[in-house]
Design a protein around this motif. Structure first.
Motif, PDB file in Angstrom:
ATOM      1  N   LEU A  15       0.806  -1.209  -0.045  1.00 38.84           N
ATOM      2  CA  LEU A  15       0.037  -0.143  -0.074  1.00 38.84           C
ATOM      3  C   LEU A  15       0.806   1.277  -0.152  1.00 38.84           C
ATOM      4  N   ASP A  31      -1.235  -4.385   4.524  1.00 41.40           N
ATOM      5  CA  ASP A  31      -2.367  -4.163   5.672  1.00 41.40           C
ATOM      6  C   ASP A  31      -1.798  -4.932   6.708  1.00 41.40           C
ATOM      7  N   ARG A  55      -5.739   0.674   3.903  1.00 38.97           N
ATOM      8  CA  ARG A  55      -5.410   2.078   3.623  1.00 38.97           C
ATOM      9  C   ARG A  55      -4.011   2.522   4.412  1.00 38.97           C
ATOM     10  N   CYS A  57      -0.376   3.440   5.298  1.00 43.03           N
ATOM     11  CA  CYS A  57       0.832   4.127   4.803  1.00 43.03           C
ATOM     12  C   CYS A  57       1.845   4.316   5.857  1.00 43.03           C
ATOM     13  N   THR A 100      -6.775   7.865   5.950  1.00 43.82           N
ATOM     14  CA  THR A 100      -6.404   7.812   4.489  1.00 43.82           C
ATOM     15  C   THR A 100      -4.891   8.131   4.125  1.00 43.82           C
ATOM     16  N   PHE A 151      -8.630  12.739   1.697  1.00 49.30           N
ATOM     17  CA  PHE A 151      -8.195  11.689   1.106  1.00 49.30           C
ATOM     18  C   PHE A 151      -6.605  11.922   0.853  1.00 49.30           C
TER      19      PHE A 151
END
Length: 192
Positions: A15, A31, A55, A57, A100, A151
């Protein structure tokens, strides 16, 4: 390069990827896993399981010894090169949505996490934190008047302001208190 490690990366659905401050290593976040690689050879140096999310990061802290990784509602601080979680911060306050993005300022003093709420999208928030000491980060502000899902975000080079984007017009905010400095332009669904 280890082909088994490459196949595992594909299975994990990476991701986020990023270079360390000195660019000697790079990390990947999925994840459920964080992996640290040596840039020259591509050799896997270390891997660790994390409480990630689809999501998740990351962001290398400019101190060169910490990697920040977002979970669904948290930000974890991992120590390099062990990838041991040395601090966890509960950033989001409700389980209606998830983080996000995660950005850290170039000087390492602040990080910003926007959220995307599912049921109450108009109540999505952005969370600004002081991370001058990654092991003792403190919340600076909660930006709650954006009015839509968020986002993406970016922090200015001098760490004084940030831009947030999502399903409403992008806004420029203060990284001191989250105050809106300027409405920038159109959101994802309002192009015109």
């Amino acid at each position: 390069m280890n082909l088994d490690a490459c196949k595992q990366e594909i299975d994990d659905k990476v991701l986020w990827v990023g270079f360390s401050v000195d660019e000697a290593q790079f990390a990947t976040v999925s994840d459920a896993m964080v992996r640290l690689y040596e840039c020259g050879s591509g050799e896997l140096l270390k891997s660790a399981e994390i409480a990630g999310f689809y999501r998740s990061c990351g962001a290398f802290h400019p101190d060169g010894i910490h990697l920040l990784v977002s979970g669904r509602m948290t930000v974890m601080v991992l120590e390099l090169p062990t990838l041991k979680v040395v601090a966890t911060y509960e950033v989001l306050k409700t389980d209606d949505g998830s983080s996000t993005a995660l950005v850290i300022s170039k000087d390492g003093t602040k990080f910003l996490v926007p959220e995307c709420r599912n049921m109450n999208s108009d109540k999505s928030k952005a969370f600004g934190w002081d991370c001058s000491d990654p092991l003792k980060a403190t919340e600076l502000f909660i930006k709650s008047d954006y009015g839509a899902r968020m986002f993406s975000c970016a922090i200015s080079d001098d760490s004084s302001k940030a831009v947030i984007g999502g399903h409403a017009p992008s806004i420029l905010i203060s990284m001191v208190d989250g105050a809106t400095l300027k409405h920038i332009g159109n959101g994802a669904f309002f192009a015109g």
